[in-house]
Design an enzyme around this catalytic site. Structure first.
Site, short mmCIF file in Angstrom:
data_model
loop_
_atom_site.label_atom_id
_atom_site.label_comp_id
_atom_site.label_asym_id
_atom_site.label_seq_id
_atom_site.Cartn_x
_atom_site.Cartn_y
_atom_site.Cartn_z
N HIS A 161 43.99 43.84 51.46
CA HIS A 161 42.81 43.05 51.04
C HIS A 161 42.38 42.05 52.10
O HIS A 161 41.31 41.44 51.96
CB HIS A 161 43.08 42.31 49.73
N ASP A 200 46.81 52.57 47.30
CA ASP A 200 47.05 51.44 46.38
C ASP A 200 46.02 51.53 45.25
O ASP A 200 44.91 52.03 45.44
CB ASP A 200 46.91 50.13 47.15
N HIS A 202 44.21 49.29 44.08
CA HIS A 202 43.01 48.51 44.38
C HIS A 202 42.34 48.99 45.66
O HIS A 202 43.01 49.47 46.57
CB HIS A 202 43.38 47.03 44.56
N ASP A 289 51.01 50.49 42.56
CA ASP A 289 50.37 50.01 41.33
C ASP A 289 49.48 51.05 40.66
O ASP A 289 48.86 50.77 39.63
CB ASP A 289 49.62 48.67 41.55
C1 SP5 Z 1 48.06 44.19 47.20
C2 SP5 Z 1 47.52 44.18 45.80
O1 SP5 Z 1 47.83 45.08 45.02
N1 SP5 Z 1 46.77 43.15 45.44
C3 SP5 Z 1 46.21 43.06 44.14
C4 SP5 Z 1 45.54 41.76 43.85
C5 SP5 Z 1 44.88 41.80 42.52
N2 SP5 Z 1 44.58 40.52 41.99
C6 SP5 Z 1 43.54 40.57 41.01
C7 SP5 Z 1 43.96 40.16 39.66
C8 SP5 Z 1 42.84 40.31 38.65
C9 SP5 Z 1 43.00 41.57 37.89
N3 SP5 Z 1 42.22 41.64 36.73
C10 SP5 Z 1 42.53 42.79 35.94
C11 SP5 Z 1 41.55 42.96 34.84
C12 SP5 Z 1 41.12 44.40 34.71
N4 SP5 Z 1 41.88 45.17 33.82
ZN ZN Z 2 47.01 46.87 44.56
#
Ligand code: SP5
Ligand code: ZN
Length: 345
Positions: A161, A200, A202, A289
């Site tokens: 990220h 990943d 994300h 994840d």
């Molecule tokens: C490296 C990595 O996996 N970083 C991930 C960072 C994610 N942080 C965001 C948290 C907000 C997530 N909201 C989830 C709601 C949708 N279901």
């Molecule tokens: Zn992630």
């Protein structure tokens, strides 16, 4: 398989994160994650553990803005100087809209300029940990450049990220991008190119940003649809690269509930893009994840599915540098990571 790991990651342990409007304690991207993977690796006879080599700042400056790295380097000392009593963690509350060009001088102003969300907490050891993490990635890339078919950078904090000049999503230095750029420089004399495949959960927005206008590094990310998932503002299918780089970036957004079969179908399209590009080296942003029980995830890939994904990637037979990214179902993280690594052994 050569695996590069440094205990220095332990120095980065933020006390909390702010998560969708609420406080989360403990920080989800925690040192226990590495402990779980190390425990799993202890049970196999192929894990060849090494401390990373120090590559210095040059390979980091090749993908990151120097003022951004200066900010990371001095942020904690500056924070302590102004908050000596209870420094806790440096986390801004005011964020820059980058369409406004001013870069403020104050520490909190710069923090809001260089950090994109509320999970990029900076503590005393964050910079040291991020440097060690990048060195794990570079060391893995170097062993692949020296002839290993695959190597693993057991990196923490993660990196995908983090963009050219920003931190976010638990990431500070983009380990996979640093490794990919270093490999592309190695391969340049032989006109070799590099592909980065990010699996990943994300979107790998930082990696996307860093290589967006380049045609020597193909970047592909398979991830949860940003319409409902972090990082919300990037990762859509119509983002295809710019300028020279047009056509050299691909996003594959997936709906919530995607299972093994649907994931593998999408992966096949991504692998076809990689075959056509014919890279000399492959870098994998390996986030676990996507696993069905991940507390951050909505994708329903099983442990066996993770093994199959890795099997398909390994069947490309391209020298591969595997970089650890996310994965927060700690009790299964060791097993899931072993499944992922096994096809590359
Ligand atoms: C490296 C990595 O996996 N970083 C991930 C960072 C994610 N942080 C965001 C948290 C907000 C997530 N909201 C989830 C709601 C949708 N279901
Ligand atoms: Zn992630």
């Amino acid at each position: 398989m050569k695996i590069f790991y440094s205990e220095t990651h332990r120095q980065h342990e933020p006390p909390f994160e702010v998560f969708d409007g609420g406080l989360r304690v403990p920080y989800l991207e925690n040192p226990d994650r590495m402990h779980r993977i190390l425990n799993a690796l202890r049970d196999v006879d192929w894990a060849d553990m090494h401390a990373p080599t120090d590559f210095g700042l040059d390979p980091l400056l090749a993908v990151h803005d120097s003022e951004y790295l200066d900010f990371l380097a001095s942020a904690w000392t500056e924070w302590l100087a102004t908050h000596p009593k209870d420094p806790s963690t440096l986390l801004p509350a005011t964020f820059a809209l980058r369409r406004h060009p001013h870069k403020p001088k104050s520490l909190l102003g710069r923090a809001g300029y260089y950090i994109m969300d509320l999970s990029g907490c900076i503590v005393a050891g964050t910079y040291e940990a991020a440097l060690a993490s990048a060195n794990c990635a570079l060391s893995a890339a170097e062993s692949v450049a020296n002839g290993e078919s695959a190597a693993f950078g057991l990196c923490r904090p993660p990196g995908h990220h983090a963009g050219k000049d920003y931190a976010g999503g638990y990431c500070f230095i983009n380990n996979a991008a640093v490794a990919a750029n270093w490999l592309s420089q190695k391969a340049r004399s032989q006109k070799g190119r590099v592909a980065v495949l990010d699996v990943d959960y994300h979107c790998g927005n930082g990696t996307q940003d860093i290589f967006y206008d380049r045609d020597d590094v193909l970047t592909i990310s398979i991830h949860a649809d940003p319409n409902h998932e972090y990082p919300s503002y990037m990762g859509y299918a119509d983002e295809r690269g710019a300028g020279q780089g047009l056509g050299f970036h691909h996003n594959f957004p997936l709906p919530a509930g995607t299972d093994d079969d649907a994931y593998l179908k999408t992966l096949e399209q991504a692998l076809q893009n990689i075959r056509e590009f014919d890279p000399k080296y492959l870098v994998i942003s390996a986030g676990m994840d996507i696993y069905a029980d991940d507390p951050l995830g909505t994708i329903k890939v099983t442990t066996a599915g993770i093994g199959e994904i890795a099997e398909q990637i390994a069947s490309l037979k391209i020298p591969t540098t595997i970089i650890m990214e996310g994965g927060y179902a700690n009790e299964m993280l060791g097993k899931n990571m072993l499944e992922f690594l096994l096809p590359f052994v």
